[in-house]
Design an enzyme around this catalytic site. Structure first.
Site, PDB file in Angstrom:
ATOM      1  N   GLU A  35      44.055  46.762  37.186  1.00 51.88           N
ATOM      2  CA  GLU A  35      45.255  46.265  37.854  1.00 51.88           C
ATOM      3  C   GLU A  35      46.447  46.298  36.892  1.00 51.88           C
ATOM      4  O   GLU A  35      46.317  45.976  35.710  1.00 51.88           O
ATOM      5  CB  GLU A  35      44.982  44.826  38.310  1.00 51.88           C
ATOM      6  N   LYS A 103      48.590  44.808  46.936  1.00 55.51           N
ATOM      7  CA  LYS A 103      47.755  43.609  46.898  1.00 55.51           C
ATOM      8  C   LYS A 103      48.201  42.624  47.979  1.00 55.51           C
ATOM      9  O   LYS A 103      49.361  42.218  48.029  1.00 55.51           O
ATOM     10  CB  LYS A 103      47.851  42.967  45.513  1.00 55.51           C
ATOM     11  N   CYS A 137      41.999  43.358  42.903  1.00 58.19           N
ATOM     12  CA  CYS A 137      41.634  42.071  42.317  1.00 58.19           C
ATOM     13  C   CYS A 137      41.211  41.027  43.362  1.00 58.19           C
ATOM     14  O   CYS A 137      40.160  41.157  43.983  1.00 58.19           O
ATOM     15  CB  CYS A 137      42.773  41.572  41.438  1.00 58.19           C
TER      16      CYS A 137
END
Length: 262
Positions: A35, A103, A137
């Site tokens: 990430e 995300k 994530c």
């Protein structure tokens, strides 16, 4: 298809070129970075350094992909108007952009004060006969997000991440559970080292549809390689029929807000 997972704490495109060349020489078709690879995660000035999706970082990563002959999924801060997204972009070995994910689930103060949440777009694309989905994530810690990709036909979910201590349970327990319950491969590419108060735990991994590790890193810098085998996936899906045995009519409450649920 062989894939590679780069575990590193560096924001280093020269290092990416070296890792891509090594992975390609070892037969890998896809390289996955952590990430926020291009800048670091818990570092100053991320919003100011953010770039549009087709900016200079893409040009550099595309050149690396073409030179090494390998597809690359890289994490970066994406500028879109006034918004900054925590994004990951998949570039094919010819430099073509195949997919991008923003995300959707923001973790803690750092994410919330820095990024705009993504809209939950389902990024699922074909690469060498495998259907690849992308999450970032914290996204993978929500079973609904992974299940949505499974229902969209993903064989592999690639997850750039920045998992810090003391949340090792995600890499050790949650990721294998997601692979098993959705009958897919999951590749989890973590950062290593430390940024300010955040100590990253490493433990990047590639997990098979049976929930077993195909490869797992320690806490330092490492390049993992693993095979994504369609025959193994088909055999596992035949034996473990979770997706086929679902009863969606029972799950309406999953789309109810917490306020309404109370």
């Amino acid at each position: 298809m062989r894939i590679a997972v780069l575990q590193t704490g560096r924001a280093d495109l020269d290092g990416l070129a070296e890792a891509a060349g090594t992975a390609s020489d070892r037969g890998a078709r896809l390289l996955i970075t952590p990430e926020m690879f291009t800048t670091g995660y818990n570092v100053p000035g991320v919003p100011e350094r953010a770039q549009r999706a087709h900016g200079d970082w893409l040009d550099q990563v595309a050149a690396i992909a073409r030179s090494a002959g390998i597809a690359i999924l890289y994490g970066f801060p994406e500028r879109d108007g006034d918004d900054v997204f925590n994004a990951a972009q998949l570039v094919d070995r010819d430099g073509t952009v195949l997919a991008k994910h923003r995300k959707s689930h923001l973790f803690g103060d750092l994410d919330v004060r820095t990024f705009t949440p993504g809209s939950g777009d389902l990024a699922v694309v074909d690469l060498d006969g495998a259907r690849i989905g992308i999450l970032i994530c914290y996204d993978v810690e929500f079973p609904e997000a992974v299940r949505a990709l499974a229902l969209a036909g993903a064989d592999l979910v690639a997850v750039p991440t920045a998992l810090m201590r003391p949340y090792e349970i995600v890499a050790r327990t949650v990721v294998p559970a997601r692979a098993y319950e959705n009958q897919m491969y999951v590749a989890y590419a973590n950062r290593s080292g430390q940024e300010a108060e955040l100590a990253y735990c490493g433990e990047s991994c590639v997990v098979g549809p049976d929930g077993a590790d195909l490869a797992r890193a320690g806490s330092g810098e490492e390049l993992l390689l693993a095979e994504i085998d369609p025959a193994r996936l088909a055999s596992s899906r035949a034996a473990n029929t979770h997706l086929r045995d679902r009863r969606p009519e029972l799950y309406g409450a999953l789309t109810t807000t917490q306020e309404n649920a109370r």
